[in-house]
Design a protein around this motif. Structure first.
Motif, PDB file in Angstrom:
ATOM      1  N   ASP A 385       0.842  -1.195   0.000  1.00  0.00           N
ATOM      2  CA  ASP A 385       0.000   0.000   0.000  1.00  0.00           C
ATOM      3  C   ASP A 385       0.878   1.246   0.000  1.00  0.00           C
ATOM      4  O   ASP A 385       0.616   2.210   0.715  1.00  0.00           O
ATOM      5  CB  ASP A 385      -0.906  -0.006   1.239  1.00  0.00           C
ATOM      6  N   ALA A 386       1.952   1.226  -0.791  1.00  0.00           N
ATOM      7  CA  ALA A 386       2.885   2.341  -0.819  1.00  0.00           C
ATOM      8  C   ALA A 386       3.310   2.639  -2.243  1.00  0.00           C
ATOM      9  O   ALA A 386       3.425   1.728  -3.076  1.00  0.00           O
ATOM     10  CB  ALA A 386       4.116   2.028   0.029  1.00  0.00           C
ATOM     11  N   VAL A 387       3.536   3.909  -2.511  1.00  0.00           N
ATOM     12  CA  VAL A 387       3.971   4.325  -3.838  1.00  0.00           C
ATOM     13  C   VAL A 387       4.955   5.469  -3.668  1.00  0.00           C
ATOM     14  O   VAL A 387       4.790   6.336  -2.799  1.00  0.00           O
ATOM     15  CB  VAL A 387       2.772   4.761  -4.703  1.00  0.00           C
ATOM     16  N   LEU A 388       6.025   5.451  -4.459  1.00  0.00           N
ATOM     17  CA  LEU A 388       7.009   6.525  -4.421  1.00  0.00           C
ATOM     18  C   LEU A 388       6.520   7.719  -5.226  1.00  0.00           C
ATOM     19  O   LEU A 388       6.105   7.578  -6.382  1.00  0.00           O
ATOM     20  CB  LEU A 388       8.347   6.045  -4.994  1.00  0.00           C
ATOM     21  N   LEU A 389       6.588   8.897  -4.623  1.00  0.00           N
ATOM     22  CA  LEU A 389       6.223  10.135  -5.301  1.00  0.00           C
ATOM     23  C   LEU A 389       7.290  11.183  -5.008  1.00  0.00           C
ATOM     24  O   LEU A 389       7.721  11.338  -3.866  1.00  0.00           O
ATOM     25  CB  LEU A 389       4.870  10.655  -4.807  1.00  0.00           C
ATOM     26  N   CYS A 390       7.698  11.907  -6.024  1.00  0.00           N
ATOM     27  CA  CYS A 390       8.605  13.027  -5.796  1.00  0.00           C
ATOM     28  C   CYS A 390       7.848  14.094  -5.016  1.00  0.00           C
ATOM     29  O   CYS A 390       6.611  14.091  -4.971  1.00  0.00           O
ATOM     30  CB  CYS A 390       9.112  13.585  -7.128  1.00  0.00           C
ATOM     31  N   PRO A 391       8.545  15.010  -4.349  1.00  0.00           N
ATOM     32  CA  PRO A 391       7.850  16.026  -3.552  1.00  0.00           C
ATOM     33  C   PRO A 391       6.787  16.794  -4.325  1.00  0.00           C
ATOM     34  O   PRO A 391       5.702  17.059  -3.813  1.00  0.00           O
ATOM     35  CB  PRO A 391       8.993  16.943  -3.094  1.00  0.00           C
ATOM     36  N   PHE A 392       7.088  17.139  -5.596  1.00  0.00           N
ATOM     37  CA  PHE A 392       6.119  17.905  -6.385  1.00  0.00           C
ATOM     38  C   PHE A 392       4.830  17.122  -6.607  1.00  0.00           C
ATOM     39  O   PHE A 392       3.719  17.607  -6.353  1.00  0.00           O
ATOM     40  CB  PHE A 392       6.741  18.285  -7.738  1.00  0.00           C
ATOM     41  N   HIS A 393       4.953  15.867  -7.043  1.00  0.00           N
ATOM     42  CA  HIS A 393       3.744  15.090  -7.327  1.00  0.00           C
ATOM     43  C   HIS A 393       3.054  14.614  -6.049  1.00  0.00           C
ATOM     44  O   HIS A 393       1.848  14.369  -6.055  1.00  0.00           O
ATOM     45  CB  HIS A 393       4.087  13.913  -8.256  1.00  0.00           C
TER      46      HIS A 393
END
Length: 412
Positions: A385-393
């Motif tokens: 239940d985890a996804v990597l997102l850059c700070p902007f997205h």
């Protein structure tokens, strides 16, 4: 400038000089400077600085004599600095500085002469006097040589560098004792700094808090580096997108926002306990607000926050979401583990490698770990239940969390 009754041309040399200086300066009040050429201007600036230093030394000498004559007592002033502040209408801090300089110069004749001749200015004289004064005990006899050495160095260094040289003066005079001497001076300076440490903050009732602080230099350096890193153009572009504050030197506004981000992201579980639990701020909101409603939420400190801010806190900040029903009863107080462990983060990094927004390839090292099912809505902290997102997205995802499905591209 007005001429004073005591300034007779046939009187004391100091009085004659002051009267002459007053007259000459009065004659220059309307003299234009625009007609000075480059060479003359470049020549006059350091010469004037030397003259100012000489006048300041003369002022210090007269101030010291005022103390000998006990002039403060003539008006009931409790100190020489208080008398000086009253007499010259300078602030108490400036009067204290002048009184200390007068004492320093009275005790160290070579420094006084150097300042009178314009070879050192007030800041330099202060640090030289302090460095020489710190030589006591077995090194008392080194004072004369130390003073001469630092006066020579003043021709090449400002007061800040002279202070450093003063701490290390024994490297030149007694190398075997240099480290011990510097360590002792630094310990004493740090002890004084700790006693003067202060932190004051207050809210203006209009959405802003104001404050002031005094920190020891070492801790201030740590804070400055952390805030500057968060305000760096690369980090700002990652958080706010290309073109946002896209310049090399952070503005005061950007530094302020970075300081807010630094506070917001400090790990709450690293704070000391208050009332039996970590000093964690709790944000309270209704279930309707959590699901997209427009009702304001509140921190347990009494501060109101917008619904969007509260929903973002509930997901990514070190703040526990307390979800209330319509009667104000607590429905959910979050769960103990909010953030992924280092092992979980490593596993997610190996699987996803970069930001999972379709248009982005920001490396995992620069990404946040986002709960695809919001923590506040029962999401769990695991690798599925985890996804990597850059700070902007990551910011974009939270802003669009309750908007159209098109603005919600992340369902993994």
């Amino acid at each position: 400038m007005s001429k004073h009754p005591g300034d007779r041309s046939d009187g004391h040399p100091v009085a004659r000089f002051v009267a002459l200086l007053e007259a000459e300066l009065a004659a220059l009040v309307d003299a234009p400077t625009w007609s000075l050429d480059v060479a003359a201007t470049a020549d006059l600036v350091p010469r004037l600085a030397g003259l100012v230093a000489g006048v300041q030394e003369l002022e210090a000498r007269v101030v010291s004599h005022a103390g000998v004559l006990d002039l403060p007592d003539s008006i009931g002033a409790k100190s020489l600095a208080a008398w000086l502040a009253r007499t010259t209408r300078v602030t108490g801090a400036e009067a204290s500085r002048k009184a200390r300089l007068a004492g320093d110069l009275a005790a160290q004749e070579p420094v006084r002469v150097a300042m009178a001749e314009g070879r050192v200015h007030g800041e330099q004289a202060k640090v030289i006097a302090a460095a020489v004064g710190d030589l006591d005990g077995e090194h008392f006899s080194w004072r004369e040589k130390a003073e001469a050495h630092l006066l020579d160095e003043a021709a090449h260094h400002d007061a800040h560098d002279l202070k450093t040289l003063g701490r290390r003066i024994l490297e030149t005079l007694d190398p075997d004792k240099a480290d011990e001497h510097e360590a002792r001076l630094l310990e004493a300076e740090e002890a004084r700094a700790r006693k003067k440490t202060r932190f004051v903050i207050w809210d203006d009732g209009e959405g802003l808090a104001h404050g002031r602080f005094t920190l020891p230099s070492a801790q201030a350096s740590m804070l400055r580096k952390a805030v500057t890193a968060l305000a760096a153009p690369k980090h700002v572009r990652a958080t706010d997108g290309a073109g946002s504050y896209d310049h090399e030197k952070p503005t005061p506004e950007r530094l302020g926002r970075a300081f807010g981000e630094y506070v917001e992201r400090y790990p709450a579980d690293q704070l000391p306990a208050m009332g039996g639990v970590n000093a964690t701020v709790v944000v309270t909101m209704t279930l309707d607000t959590l699901n997209g409603g427009l009702e304001a939420a509140h921190l347990d400190t009494g501060t109101a926050v917008s619904p969007e801010q509260a929903r973002r806190f509930a997901c990514e900040a070190g703040i526990i979401p307390a979800v209330l029903d319509g009667q104000g009863h607590v429905l959910d107080l979050g769960r103990k583990r909010r953030f992924h462990t280092p092992a979980q983060r490593l596993a997610i990094t190996l699987e996803q490698q970069h930001c999972q927004h379709p248009t982005c390839t920001t490396p995992a090292a620069y990404c946040h770990t986002h709960h695809t099912t919001p923590w506040s809505q029962g999401g769990t902290t695991n690798t599925r239940d985890a996804v990597l997102l850059c700070p902007f997205h990551h910011h974009q995802t939270h802003r669009a969390a309750h908007a159209s499905e098109e603005a919600h591209p992340l369902r993994v």
